[in-house]
Design a protein around this motif. Structure first.
Motif, mmCIF file in Angstrom:
data_model
loop_
_atom_site.group_PDB
_atom_site.id
_atom_site.type_symbol
_atom_site.label_atom_id
_atom_site.label_comp_id
_atom_site.label_asym_id
_atom_site.label_seq_id
_atom_site.Cartn_x
_atom_site.Cartn_y
_atom_site.Cartn_z
ATOM 1 N N LYS A 106 78.172 36.078 -45.513
ATOM 2 C CA LYS A 106 77.634 37.153 -44.581
ATOM 3 C C LYS A 106 77.311 36.284 -43.351
ATOM 4 O O LYS A 106 77.120 35.215 -43.062
ATOM 5 N N GLY A 107 77.295 37.077 -42.231
ATOM 6 C CA GLY A 107 77.135 36.839 -40.833
ATOM 7 C C GLY A 107 75.622 36.908 -40.577
ATOM 8 O O GLY A 107 74.818 37.290 -41.422
ATOM 9 N N ARG A 108 75.167 36.123 -39.675
ATOM 10 C CA ARG A 108 73.734 36.057 -38.918
ATOM 11 C C ARG A 108 73.114 37.426 -38.775
ATOM 12 O O ARG A 108 71.975 37.911 -38.953
ATOM 13 N N ASN A 109 74.151 38.201 -38.382
ATOM 14 C CA ASN A 109 73.934 39.741 -37.782
ATOM 15 C C ASN A 109 73.273 40.411 -39.074
ATOM 16 O O ASN A 109 72.551 41.174 -38.923
ATOM 17 N N ALA A 110 73.646 39.979 -40.517
ATOM 18 C CA ALA A 110 73.090 40.516 -41.614
ATOM 19 C C ALA A 110 71.448 40.392 -41.859
ATOM 20 O O ALA A 110 70.724 41.235 -42.494
ATOM 21 N N LEU A 111 71.194 39.283 -41.436
ATOM 22 C CA LEU A 111 69.745 39.136 -41.728
ATOM 23 C C LEU A 111 68.499 40.031 -41.001
ATOM 24 O O LEU A 111 68.665 40.624 -40.011
ATOM 25 N N THR A 112 67.517 39.998 -41.763
ATOM 26 C CA THR A 112 66.392 41.104 -41.354
ATOM 27 C C THR A 112 65.168 40.532 -42.188
ATOM 28 O O THR A 112 65.350 39.909 -43.008
ATOM 29 N N GLY A 113 64.111 41.063 -41.613
ATOM 30 C CA GLY A 113 62.830 40.460 -42.101
ATOM 31 C C GLY A 113 62.370 40.838 -43.443
ATOM 32 O O GLY A 113 63.126 42.050 -43.934
ATOM 33 N N PRO A 114 61.492 40.421 -44.132
ATOM 34 C CA PRO A 114 60.976 40.788 -45.353
ATOM 35 C C PRO A 114 60.353 42.229 -45.702
ATOM 36 O O PRO A 114 60.619 42.718 -46.717
ATOM 37 N N TYR A 115 59.959 42.691 -44.345
ATOM 38 C CA TYR A 115 59.604 44.192 -44.571
ATOM 39 C C TYR A 115 59.959 45.160 -43.585
ATOM 40 O O TYR A 115 59.714 46.287 -43.239
ATOM 41 N N ASP A 116 61.393 44.605 -42.966
ATOM 42 C CA ASP A 116 62.346 45.476 -41.978
ATOM 43 C C ASP A 116 62.893 46.458 -42.726
ATOM 44 O O ASP A 116 63.005 46.481 -44.086
#
Ligand code: MG
Length: 288
Positions: A106-116
């Motif tokens: 996966k790319g970094r674009n996929a990262l999101t926060g634990p409650y986002d």
């Protein structure tokens, strides 16, 4: 230690989580704290100093409810993921147990926060969840032997390998269907290896709107984290901050009986792993 990255009043910071509060590392190591959590995880001296002190002595900290937790590692150089790495999941998929690790990224674009929020992109009609254990690399390494692999892991997190099944299957390989924006919620914090302890029998539970869908254990993994690192590091150098998503147990929406049950806007997906915490993400329609 539980290390969290957070935003408060428009400013980003990171700290040590103690119960319902977070103590900024800058308060514990004034004048010598690494600038970011990404910097801290490869700084063995700073990690040692933090382990040796009692962060309670450095003030009350900030209530977690007053901050927004972010995905702990801001800028991993890569996010490498395993497919079909649980026996019960391979079985529900009607696939053979793999003889070698199945890898995608996966790319970094996929990262999101634990409650986002997880965005339900218009390009998919088959949005699905996968509760997973994520390992975080703390030390640069190549040709890592499985016997020493744990020295290269700074800690662990809870992850959701969000998947667009129609794209994953339709494309013939998995990258596009696994790497849409917001398709990698992680957190809620990084639990360091010493505190995570033995990771070979952690329970993984996934809930959709409170209904339990996955109830697995890392005992069921086909390839262990050290075996995966040995395999992959023969091919690629690992850098501090790199993430390894280690596969999901049975119970994904795609293989629900009698019919698949995919995620819709408004659904809430929660994933819990013993000792590592819980992430919870609401699915939202793609903004127009
Ligand atoms: Mg997966």
């Amino acid at each position: 230690m539980k290390l969290a990255r957070f935003e408060r009043g428009g400013r980003e910071d990171y700290g040590i989580v103690l119960g319902e509060r977070v103590v900024p590392v800058g308060d514990v190591l004034p004048g010598k704290a690494p600038l970011t959590l990404d910097d801290l995880i490869s700084n063995e001296e700073a990690l040692r100093q933090l382990r040796e002190c009692d962060p309670r002595e450095y003030g009350e900290g900030i209530p977690l409810k007053n901050v927004r937790l972010l995905h702990p590692i801001a800028r991993p150089s890569k996010i490498v993921c395993l497919g079909l790495n649980y026996r019960d999941h391979a079985k529900e998929a009607g696939k053979e147990i793999p003889g070698a690790p199945i890898i995608f990224m996966k790319g970094r674009n996929a990262l999101t926060g634990p409650y986002d929020s997880i965005v339900h992109h218009d390009v998919t009609k088959e949005l699905d969840y996968e509760g997973e254990l994520a390992a975080v690399i703390g030390k640069r390494g190549r040709k890592i032997a499985k016997e020493t692999a744990e020295d290269f892991i700074v800690g662990y997190m809870v992850a959701n390998d969000v998947s667009a099944r129609d794209i994953q299957v339709g494309d013939g390989q998995w990258t596009r269907g696994k790497a849409l924006d917001t398709f990698a919620p992680v957190g809620p914090w990084l639990t360091t290896s010493d505190e995570a302890g033995d990771i070979s029998d952690l329970s993984i539970n996934t809930y959709v709107n409170g209904e339990r869908r996955q109830n697995g254990t890392t005992r069921d993994m086909v390839f262990s984290v050290p075996e995966i690192l040995e395999f992959l590091s023969r091919a690629m150098t690992f850098e501090p901050g790199d993430l390894l998503l280690t596969g999901t147990p049975a119970g994904v929406g795609m293989y629900m009986k009698p019919a698949p049950r995919f995620l819709r806007p408004g659904d809430c997906v929660a994933i819990e792993i013993s000792r590592l915490g819980r992430i919870e993400n609401r699915v939202v329609a793609q903004p127009v």
